[in-house]
Design a protein around this motif. Structure first.
Motif, mmCIF file in Angstrom:
data_model
loop_
_atom_site.group_PDB
_atom_site.id
_atom_site.type_symbol
_atom_site.label_atom_id
_atom_site.label_comp_id
_atom_site.label_asym_id
_atom_site.label_seq_id
_atom_site.Cartn_x
_atom_site.Cartn_y
_atom_site.Cartn_z
ATOM 1 N N ASP A 24 -14.903 39.178 25.567
ATOM 2 C CA ASP A 24 -14.176 38.649 26.731
ATOM 3 C C ASP A 24 -13.675 39.769 27.638
ATOM 4 O OD1 ASP A 24 -14.570 36.080 25.794
ATOM 5 O OD2 ASP A 24 -12.519 35.827 25.058
ATOM 6 N N VAL A 25 -13.044 40.771 27.041
ATOM 7 C CA VAL A 25 -12.507 41.866 27.857
ATOM 8 C C VAL A 25 -13.652 42.659 28.472
ATOM 9 C CG1 VAL A 25 -11.058 43.930 27.898
ATOM 10 C CG2 VAL A 25 -10.390 41.970 26.492
ATOM 11 N N TYR A 26 -14.691 42.933 27.690
ATOM 12 C CA TYR A 26 -15.851 43.664 28.203
ATOM 13 C C TYR A 26 -16.420 42.972 29.445
ATOM 14 C CZ TYR A 26 -20.547 45.566 28.626
ATOM 15 O OH TYR A 26 -21.696 46.141 29.125
ATOM 16 N N ALA A 27 -16.587 41.654 29.385
ATOM 17 C CA ALA A 27 -17.183 40.910 30.503
ATOM 18 C C ALA A 27 -16.377 41.096 31.785
ATOM 19 C CB ALA A 27 -17.310 39.434 30.148
ATOM 20 N N ALA A 59 -11.554 49.327 15.754
ATOM 21 C CA ALA A 59 -11.246 48.904 17.119
ATOM 22 C C ALA A 59 -9.738 48.817 17.261
ATOM 23 C CB ALA A 59 -11.871 47.544 17.421
ATOM 24 N N VAL A 60 -9.248 49.188 18.437
ATOM 25 C CA VAL A 60 -7.838 49.008 18.776
ATOM 26 C C VAL A 60 -7.814 48.187 20.056
ATOM 27 C CG1 VAL A 60 -5.665 50.103 19.437
ATOM 28 C CG2 VAL A 60 -7.117 51.166 17.685
ATOM 29 N N LEU A 61 -7.090 47.078 20.031
ATOM 30 C CA LEU A 61 -6.940 46.237 21.212
ATOM 31 C C LEU A 61 -5.486 46.168 21.608
ATOM 32 C CD1 LEU A 61 -9.734 45.214 19.960
ATOM 33 C CD2 LEU A 61 -9.346 43.241 21.410
ATOM 34 N N ALA A 62 -5.266 46.127 22.907
ATOM 35 C CA ALA A 62 -3.929 45.933 23.462
ATOM 36 C C ALA A 62 -3.811 44.468 23.841
ATOM 37 C CB ALA A 62 -3.734 46.823 24.682
ATOM 38 N N TYR A 63 -2.725 43.836 23.403
ATOM 39 C CA TYR A 63 -2.470 42.436 23.705
ATOM 40 C C TYR A 63 -1.162 42.298 24.464
ATOM 41 C CZ TYR A 63 -6.107 41.054 20.404
ATOM 42 O OH TYR A 63 -7.308 40.875 19.760
ATOM 43 N N ALA A 64 -1.169 41.450 25.473
ATOM 44 C CA ALA A 64 0.039 41.068 26.201
ATOM 45 C C ALA A 64 0.123 39.547 26.112
ATOM 46 C CB ALA A 64 -0.042 41.514 27.657
ATOM 47 N N ASP A 65 1.174 39.046 25.503
ATOM 48 C CA ASP A 65 1.326 37.595 25.315
ATOM 49 C C ASP A 65 0.087 36.986 24.675
ATOM 50 O OD1 ASP A 65 3.875 37.700 26.500
ATOM 51 O OD2 ASP A 65 2.987 37.539 28.500
ATOM 52 N N GLU A 66 -0.401 37.639 23.632
ATOM 53 C CA GLU A 66 -1.565 37.196 22.849
ATOM 54 C C GLU A 66 -2.882 37.254 23.627
ATOM 55 O OE1 GLU A 66 -1.425 36.707 19.488
ATOM 56 O OE2 GLU A 66 0.643 37.348 19.786
ATOM 57 N N GLU A 67 -2.874 37.785 24.827
ATOM 58 C CA GLU A 67 -4.089 37.929 25.634
ATOM 59 C C GLU A 67 -4.570 39.365 25.544
ATOM 60 O OE1 GLU A 67 -7.147 36.615 28.080
ATOM 61 O OE2 GLU A 67 -5.543 35.412 27.227
ATOM 62 N N GLY A 70 -7.038 45.227 26.868
ATOM 63 C CA GLY A 70 -7.764 46.488 26.789
ATOM 64 C C GLY A 70 -8.265 46.715 25.383
ATOM 65 N N TYR A 71 -9.284 47.553 25.262
ATOM 66 C CA TYR A 71 -9.874 47.813 23.955
ATOM 67 C C TYR A 71 -10.490 49.201 23.902
ATOM 68 C CZ TYR A 71 -14.463 47.274 26.074
ATOM 69 O OH TYR A 71 -15.572 47.438 26.868
ATOM 70 N N VAL A 72 -10.619 49.679 22.686
ATOM 71 C CA VAL A 72 -11.407 50.862 22.377
ATOM 72 C C VAL A 72 -12.027 50.603 21.014
ATOM 73 C CG1 VAL A 72 -9.445 52.083 21.331
ATOM 74 C CG2 VAL A 72 -11.401 53.395 22.134
ATOM 75 N N LEU A 103 -16.452 57.558 19.956
ATOM 76 C CA LEU A 103 -15.771 56.515 20.710
ATOM 77 C C LEU A 103 -16.867 55.845 21.534
ATOM 78 C CD1 LEU A 103 -12.439 56.929 22.595
ATOM 79 C CD2 LEU A 103 -14.310 55.558 23.481
ATOM 80 N N LYS A 104 -17.203 54.624 21.189
ATOM 81 C CA LYS A 104 -18.356 53.957 21.804
ATOM 82 C C LYS A 104 -18.012 53.227 23.092
ATOM 83 C CE LYS A 104 -21.268 55.257 18.635
ATOM 84 N NZ LYS A 104 -22.122 54.555 17.747
ATOM 85 N N GLU A 105 -16.819 52.656 23.178
ATOM 86 C CA GLU A 105 -16.434 51.897 24.375
ATOM 87 C C GLU A 105 -14.926 51.943 24.529
ATOM 88 O OE1 GLU A 105 -17.654 49.682 26.818
ATOM 89 O OE2 GLU A 105 -19.765 49.937 26.315
ATOM 90 N N ILE A 106 -14.500 51.990 25.763
ATOM 91 C CA ILE A 106 -13.084 51.836 26.090
ATOM 92 C C ILE A 106 -13.019 51.095 27.417
ATOM 93 C CG2 ILE A 106 -12.933 54.109 27.185
ATOM 94 C CD1 ILE A 106 -10.010 54.247 26.084
ATOM 95 N N GLY A 107 -12.114 50.153 27.523
ATOM 96 C CA GLY A 107 -11.997 49.409 28.775
ATOM 97 C C GLY A 107 -10.661 48.702 28.882
ATOM 98 N N VAL A 108 -10.200 48.568 30.110
ATOM 99 C CA VAL A 108 -8.944 47.873 30.409
ATOM 100 C C VAL A 108 -9.215 46.909 31.552
ATOM 101 C CG1 VAL A 108 -6.562 48.168 31.217
ATOM 102 C CG2 VAL A 108 -7.550 49.835 29.614
ATOM 103 N N ARG A 109 -8.745 45.690 31.407
ATOM 104 C CA ARG A 109 -8.926 44.692 32.472
ATOM 105 C C ARG A 109 -8.386 45.253 33.785
ATOM 106 N NH1 ARG A 109 -9.988 39.226 30.528
ATOM 107 N NH2 ARG A 109 -9.648 39.122 28.279
#
Length: 179
Positions: A24-27, A59-67, A70-72, A103-109
């Protein structure tokens, strides 16, 4: 919008628990590029499944209000790994004699960029790693060169180049100590 200070960082070592959030975040992160074969969500999903089955996946994901916002993710690579085999020039033993973390991927909405989230998840990803070096590949054209410069500001240095697949652009391979 919740500030970056109220983010919850979650670490995963099994892909199944987090695959949907990563897709979802990648898209959203790669939306402008999804029409290109290498960046299609299906191509990312195939790479993700392969990486998730490899040694040292995390993987490490950042969540805000369960959403997820961002990910790495990455995994361990060893001497002889296809990652190093595709890197030109051949990396020195300094980097390949012991296992490294790729580190294969990192992204932030997009709505969450510019708040230090990428660096926070990057550092959380590396905090528990035992490998002496971390490496990543960056498209030097990404963000008109700004992404490459960002990684340099995080301590990465150019090591060489790689073209992981025929559909992939030529990428710059970068490396730095994990800690």
């Amino acid at each position: 919008m919740t500030s970056a200070h109220h983010l919850e960082l979650r670490t995963f070592t099994e892909l199944g628990a987090v695959r949907g959030d990563l897709l979802d975040v990648y898209a959203e992160v790669r939306a402008p590029l999804l029409h290109l074969a290498n960046y299609a969500v299906s191509a990312f999903g195939e790479r993700l499944d392969r990486h998730g089955a490899e040694d040292g996946f995390q993987a490490v994901l950042a969540y805000a209000d369960e959403e997820p916002v961002g990910y790495v993710y990455g995994n361990q690579i060893k001497d002889g790994d296809r990652y190093w085999q595709r890197t030109e020039p051949t990396p020195s033993e300094k980097y390949t004699a012991r296992a490294a973390v790729a580190l294969k991927e990192i992204g932030v909405r997009p709505a969450w960029r510019g708040k230090g989230i990428a660096l926070r998840i990057h550092d959380a990803f590396l905090s528990g790693r035992s490998e002496p070096y971390v490496t990543l590949m960056v498209n030097p054209a990404a963000g008109d060169g700004k992404v490459h410069q960002l990684y340099r500001s995080w301590g990465y240095e150019d090591l060489g180049h790689s073209q992981p697949s025929p559909a992939s652009p030529r990428l710059t391979v970068m490396v730095r100590p994990t800690h």
